[in-house]
Design a protein around this motif. Structure first.
Motif, PDB file in Angstrom:
ATOM      1  N   LEU A  73      51.197  49.529  47.557  1.00 28.02           N
ATOM      2  CA  LEU A  73      49.961  49.110  46.890  1.00 28.02           C
ATOM      3  C   LEU A  73      48.858  48.653  47.562  1.00 28.02           C
ATOM      4  O   LEU A  73      47.301  48.988  47.476  1.00 28.02           O
ATOM      5  N   ASP A  74      49.024  47.816  48.429  1.00 23.51           N
ATOM      6  CA  ASP A  74      48.058  47.139  49.278  1.00 23.51           C
ATOM      7  C   ASP A  74      47.300  48.203  50.373  1.00 23.51           C
ATOM      8  O   ASP A  74      46.112  48.174  50.437  1.00 23.51           O
ATOM      9  N   ASP A  75      48.211  49.322  50.694  1.00 21.35           N
ATOM     10  CA  ASP A  75      47.772  50.225  51.330  1.00 21.35           C
ATOM     11  C   ASP A  75      47.036  51.404  50.913  1.00 21.35           C
ATOM     12  O   ASP A  75      46.410  52.051  51.659  1.00 21.35           O
ATOM     13  N   LEU A  76      47.012  51.400  49.684  1.00 21.04           N
ATOM     14  CA  LEU A  76      46.340  52.278  48.978  1.00 21.04           C
ATOM     15  C   LEU A  76      44.871  52.136  48.933  1.00 21.04           C
ATOM     16  O   LEU A  76      44.076  53.048  49.070  1.00 21.04           O
ATOM     17  N   ALA A  77      44.635  50.776  48.834  1.00 19.60           N
ATOM     18  CA  ALA A  77      43.095  50.400  49.195  1.00 19.60           C
ATOM     19  C   ALA A  77      42.599  50.920  50.440  1.00 19.60           C
ATOM     20  O   ALA A  77      41.532  51.136  50.758  1.00 19.60           O
ATOM     21  N   VAL A  78      43.500  50.534  51.609  1.00 22.47           N
ATOM     22  CA  VAL A  78      43.191  50.817  52.971  1.00 22.47           C
ATOM     23  C   VAL A  78      43.046  52.093  53.167  1.00 22.47           C
ATOM     24  O   VAL A  78      42.097  52.791  53.871  1.00 22.47           O
ATOM     25  N   LEU A  79      43.864  53.114  52.540  1.00 26.33           N
ATOM     26  CA  LEU A  79      43.757  54.533  52.394  1.00 26.33           C
ATOM     27  C   LEU A  79      42.242  54.922  52.060  1.00 26.33           C
ATOM     28  O   LEU A  79      41.858  55.995  52.743  1.00 26.33           O
ATOM     29  N   ALA A  80      41.745  54.469  50.918  1.00 23.59           N
ATOM     30  CA  ALA A  80      40.556  54.875  50.450  1.00 23.59           C
ATOM     31  C   ALA A  80      39.404  54.575  51.717  1.00 23.59           C
ATOM     32  O   ALA A  80      38.556  55.377  51.906  1.00 23.59           O
ATOM     33  N   LEU A 137      35.093  33.886  45.674  1.00 23.30           N
ATOM     34  CA  LEU A 137      33.756  34.463  45.675  1.00 23.30           C
ATOM     35  C   LEU A 137      33.147  34.564  47.223  1.00 23.30           C
ATOM     36  O   LEU A 137      32.730  35.535  47.364  1.00 23.30           O
ATOM     37  N   ALA A 138      33.481  33.556  48.006  1.00 23.10           N
ATOM     38  CA  ALA A 138      33.130  33.497  49.369  1.00 23.10           C
ATOM     39  C   ALA A 138      33.717  34.597  50.043  1.00 23.10           C
ATOM     40  O   ALA A 138      33.058  35.404  51.077  1.00 23.10           O
ATOM     41  N   VAL A 139      34.989  34.845  49.976  1.00 24.06           N
ATOM     42  CA  VAL A 139      35.707  35.961  50.416  1.00 24.06           C
ATOM     43  C   VAL A 139      35.173  37.481  50.069  1.00 24.06           C
ATOM     44  O   VAL A 139      35.151  38.306  51.071  1.00 24.06           O
ATOM     45  N   MET A 140      34.969  37.230  48.719  1.00 27.79           N
ATOM     46  CA  MET A 140      34.426  38.699  48.165  1.00 27.79           C
ATOM     47  C   MET A 140      32.967  39.054  48.912  1.00 27.79           C
ATOM     48  O   MET A 140      32.793  40.247  49.373  1.00 27.79           O
ATOM     49  N   ARG A 147      37.115  41.971  43.642  1.00 24.84           N
ATOM     50  CA  ARG A 147      37.950  40.813  43.292  1.00 24.84           C
ATOM     51  C   ARG A 147      39.344  41.055  43.588  1.00 24.84           C
ATOM     52  O   ARG A 147      40.214  40.096  43.949  1.00 24.84           O
ATOM     53  N   ARG A 148      39.780  41.996  43.116  1.00 25.55           N
ATOM     54  CA  ARG A 148      41.390  42.451  43.061  1.00 25.55           C
ATOM     55  C   ARG A 148      41.427  42.593  44.446  1.00 25.55           C
ATOM     56  O   ARG A 148      42.809  42.075  45.122  1.00 25.55           O
ATOM     57  N   ARG A 149      40.806  43.414  45.492  1.00 29.18           N
ATOM     58  CA  ARG A 149      41.263  43.412  46.828  1.00 29.18           C
ATOM     59  C   ARG A 149      41.155  42.000  47.579  1.00 29.18           C
ATOM     60  O   ARG A 149      41.804  41.784  48.522  1.00 29.18           O
ATOM     61  N   THR A 150      40.357  41.315  47.157  1.00 26.48           N
ATOM     62  CA  THR A 150      40.068  40.111  47.792  1.00 26.48           C
ATOM     63  C   THR A 150      41.189  39.195  47.310  1.00 26.48           C
ATOM     64  O   THR A 150      41.654  38.584  48.471  1.00 26.48           O
ATOM     65  N   LEU A 151      41.821  39.124  46.184  1.00 22.00           N
ATOM     66  CA  LEU A 151      42.830  38.517  46.038  1.00 22.00           C
ATOM     67  C   LEU A 151      44.221  38.992  46.817  1.00 22.00           C
ATOM     68  O   LEU A 151      45.067  38.094  47.351  1.00 22.00           O
ATOM     69  N   ARG A 152      44.101  40.149  47.063  1.00 21.71           N
ATOM     70  CA  ARG A 152      45.305  40.708  47.923  1.00 21.71           C
ATOM     71  C   ARG A 152      45.113  40.302  49.326  1.00 21.71           C
ATOM     72  O   ARG A 152      45.995  39.964  50.037  1.00 21.71           O
TER      73      ARG A 152
END
Length: 170
Positions: A73-80, A137-140, A147-152
């Motif tokens: 699932l983490d790599d699904l965001a990387v795929l995009a 928020l700083a990392v975002m 937010r979801r990807r940042t939490l990951r």
């Protein structure tokens, strides 16, 4: 015990794979059109990802993704991130340059992948904590991710040992 094997896109470099994009079909409406594209990301070691992507109103969405070996699932965001630019090129929509974003859209800052990215996430997180700001928020803001990807990303930095555990386990 059965052990799963994942593709781990976050540990690979985008230049390692070849992205191919083919138009599948297009539906024209009164004011615009919606286009579907078949996308293949292939690696020399035989790993590959096949996807069905939709371009509508300048946005790319994934409808179907199949990967060999499986995609986490983490790599699904990387795929995009890997396939967005080739899809825009195939559809005739060029992504906006980083210095001149289109109205209503902002350019995402480049952020390193893998261990270097996780280390930088941890640095941003700790710096925000020390300054009394919301670290998420700083990392975002620094990464440009949701937010979801940042939490990951923060979770991955914790797993890599760059941050202390978020809560005590019982």
């Amino acid at each position: 015990m059965l052990e799963a094997s994942f593709l781990n896109l976050s540990d690979r470099c985008p230049t390692d794979g070849v992205v191919s994009v083919w138009p599948a079909w297009e539906v024209r409406e009164d004011r615009g059109s919606t286009s579907w594209f078949t996308v293949r990301l292939a690696f020399p070691d035989g790993a590959r990802v096949d996807a069905l992507a939709v371009v509508s109103e300048g946005c790319v969405s994934l409808e179907d993704v199949r990967a060999l070996p499986a995609l986490s699932l983490d790599d699904l965001a990387v795929l995009a991130d890997w396939i967005e630019e080739p899809i825009f090129e195939a559809s005739g929509l060029a992504p906006e340059p980083a210095g001149d974003p289109a109205p209503g859209r902002r350019a995402r800052p480049t952020w390193p992948r893998g261990l270097e990215g996780r280390r930088l996430v941890a640095e941003e997180y700790r710096a925000a904590q020390e300054d009394g700001y919301d670290p998420v928020l700083a990392v975002m803001h620094a990464t440009g991710h949701s937010r979801r990807r940042t939490l990951r990303l923060i979770s991955q930095a914790r797993d890599a040992g760059y941050l202390t555990p978020g809560h005590a386990r019982r």
